[in-house]
Design a protein around this motif. Structure first.
Motif: not given
Length: 605
Positions: A166-178
């Protein structure tokens, strides 16, 4: 025998080589972090065996297995050579000012089970090489400046049970397995959490639906039992209260208030950047007020919630995160409608911040002395309501919290007003919260001149009766609209202190001259006299003679004031007669037979 010495020599050589490359890796980390010898005591690059270094643990074979360096105020970056520590199981570097990228070489730490880099200033992408860490159970990269997408390789980690991004600048789609990880948090990013994905961005457990249902059933059962017990307790409490002949306030603080805004026990740990954005980078235009504990900023969270952020300024050095959090959680247990509710907090190596709900009508001090033209004046019925509400809040802190909480800075500026002008006591517990990191036994005096009880000022020892004194001065502020200390009165008289000024007018039976002119005589004089009497009882010089807040509440409700006032008047008359007798005995005029110099106690011997 020769064979024995050969084996022994080989073992020694292996130990030396092992220590040599481990010491080199840690020395490289020390250099890249810009760490000083004071921060990392014993880290001597010339000493090849790092197992004696501070914050480093080794197994019986001298393999480095743990490096824990939390909240040490580093300013550098991570060394790629850390990847040489193949036996390392725990690496904790949270709460530092570490910059730069996470080296790809971290993927070589194949024994790692715990990697904590939370609350730094790391940039760049999450290395895909972290997918090589098959033994990794806990991974926290929260509160950094990481960009890019989450590597698919993290989905292949077979042992991962806790993932905090949490609390970063990440983008895109989260890998569903996570989303199958037992505990995960992806909030505060630009990730695709809900679109095309039937998952929330954060979980409490990440467990299966059957497990969740089981936990819900347990929670419902426990809550139901607690509610039943509390209802029974309240009935007994109310029954006993009636038998005593006076009404006491009933309240329950186990589950918080029923409005559902901030559930009990759900303190949020905010990211620094989140509060930075909410307050427009702590802009001076956002400042609501400033006191001995720091500035308060108005802010707006991403969901539109208005907040007040108190930025504490009394932390001389980094660290103390655990102690601070412990004290915050203790204060958060105090839940009462007349106490300011704590939403959450934020800690960095050099910052401590507390987050509260924004109070629509600001403070009593503002309403008395700082309202803008056209704004309504705080009328007399409202002032009575505020006086009683603040008293109930302090009564709760003193008599219903375990351990009791002493405010130590009770004043009109710390009594806030919600949208319904209900009194909400704020800043309670802050004095202890700020002092929690001090090692000296005596706590420094905290408060505002004019509100500080005399025994606290002279000895530094506070008690609930020091709060009673401050509350008495606050009552005088409510009646008069004046400040506790006003040097403008020097032009007309000697009474700079509001308390002395009111005492004088009370003796002269001229209390109508002290009532706030903004009320335009729209008040009940008997009620004014009652409030002033309560205030004078609360501000007696001896703390033992001041009433506890529970008695103050009853007196404001009309019970027991006459008896207490008559008793105090008798004491005051006796005290004043004794004072006048001493004045006559020691006449310091020019014709006095006593020599002033002759009784000087502090002169040279």
């Amino acid at each position: 025998m020769e064979f024995y010495f050969a084996v022994l020599a080989l073992a020694c050589l292996q130990s030396f080589v092992l220590s040599d490359f481990q010491g080199e890796a840690l020395a490289s980390l020390m250099a890249s972090l810009n760490a000083t010898n004071d921060q990392l005591m014993g880290w001597n690059p010339n000493q090849v065996d790092p197992c004696t270094w501070s914050n480093v643990k080794c197994d019986p074979n001298n393999n480095v297995v743990s490096v824990t360096l939390s909240s040490m105020n580093f300013s550098g970056s991570l060394s790629p050579k850390i990847g040489l520590l193949r036996t390392l199981t725990t690496l904790t570097l949270r709460g530092n000012g570490i910059t730069g990228a996470i080296p790809e070489e971290f993927g070589n730490l194949t024994s790692l089970t715990n990697l904590d880099l939370e609350n730094n200033r790391l940039t760049g992408q999450i290395p895909a090489s972290l997918g090589n860490l098959e033994k990794l159970k806990f991974l926290s990269l929260s509160q950094n400046n990481l960009i890019g997408s989450i590597p698919d390789s993290l989905s292949t980690l077979p042992s991962l049970v806790n993932l905090q991004l949490d609390s970063n600048n990440l983008g895109g789609q989260i890998p569903p397995a996570l989303f199958q990880v037992f505990n995960y948090n992806f909030t505060g990013n630009k990730l695709n959490c809900g679109i095309n994905l039937p998952y929330p961005c954060a979980s409490e457990s990440g467990s299966s639906s059957s497990s969740r249902k089981s936990k819900v059933g347990i929670i419902i059962g426990v809550v139901g039992g607690l509610v039943l017990l509390l209802l029974c307790g309240m009935l007994v409490f109310l029954y006993k209260g009636r038998q005593k002949g006076y009404r006491r306030e009933a309240f329950v603080d186990v589950a918080g208030e029923v409005d559902g805004r901030i559930p009990f026990g759900q303190l949020k740990r905010f990211a620094w950047r989140e509060l930075q954005i909410a307050t427009d980078n702590f802009c001076e235009k956002s400042v609501l007020g400033q006191g001995g504990f720091g500035k308060v900023y108005k802010g707006v969270l991403a969901d539109g919630t208005k907040i007040a952020v108190k930025r504490l300024t009394d932390f001389e050095s980094p660290g103390g995160d655990a102690a601070f959090q412990c004290e915050v959680e203790m204060i958060s247990v105090a839940v009462h409608k007349n106490l300011l509710r704590l939403i959450g907090f934020c800690t960095t190596p050099t910052e401590r911040l507390l987050v509260y709900p924004f109070m629509q009508n600001l403070s009593v001090s503002y309403q008395l002395r700082e309202i803008k033209p056209g704004e309504p004046v705080l009328d007399w019925p409202m002032r009575k309501k505020v006086a009683l509400g603040a008293a109930r809040g302090l009564e709760y802190l003193h008599e219903h919290c375990n351990p009791k909480i002493i405010h130590r800075d009770v004043k009109a500026a710390n009594v806030l007003l919600d949208e319904d002008f209900e009194a909400v006591v704020g800043d309670f517990g802050l004095a202890k919260l700020v002092d929690v990191r001090r090692t000296n036994v005596t706590t420094q005096v905290r408060g505002t001149m004019g509100h500080i009880a005399p025994e606290y000022l002279s000895t530094g020892k506070s008690s609930e009766r020091t709060d009673v004194f401050g509350y008495g001065i606050t009552l005088l502020e409510l009646v008069t609209g004046q400040r506790a200390i006003d040097f403008s009165r020097l032009e007309e008289e000697d009474d700079v202190l509001l308390l002395d000024h009111v005492k004088k007018l009370e003796r002269e039976k001229k209390l109508d001259a002290i009532v706030d002119r903004n009320l335009n005589k729209n008040y009940n004089m008997q009620e004014v006299e009652m409030m002033i009497k309560v205030a004078l009882l609360c501000t007696q010089a001896s703390p033992e003679e001041r009433p506890p807040m529970s008695e103050v509440v009853r007196m404001l409700e009309g019970e027991g004031l006459a008896e207490r006032w008559e008793e105090w008047q008798h004491i005051e008359v006796t005290r004043r007669q004794e004072y006048e007798r001493l004045q006559r005995r020691f006449d310091w005029g020019e014709n006095s037979v006593y020599n002033q110099d002759a009784i000087e106690l502090s002169g040279g011997r």
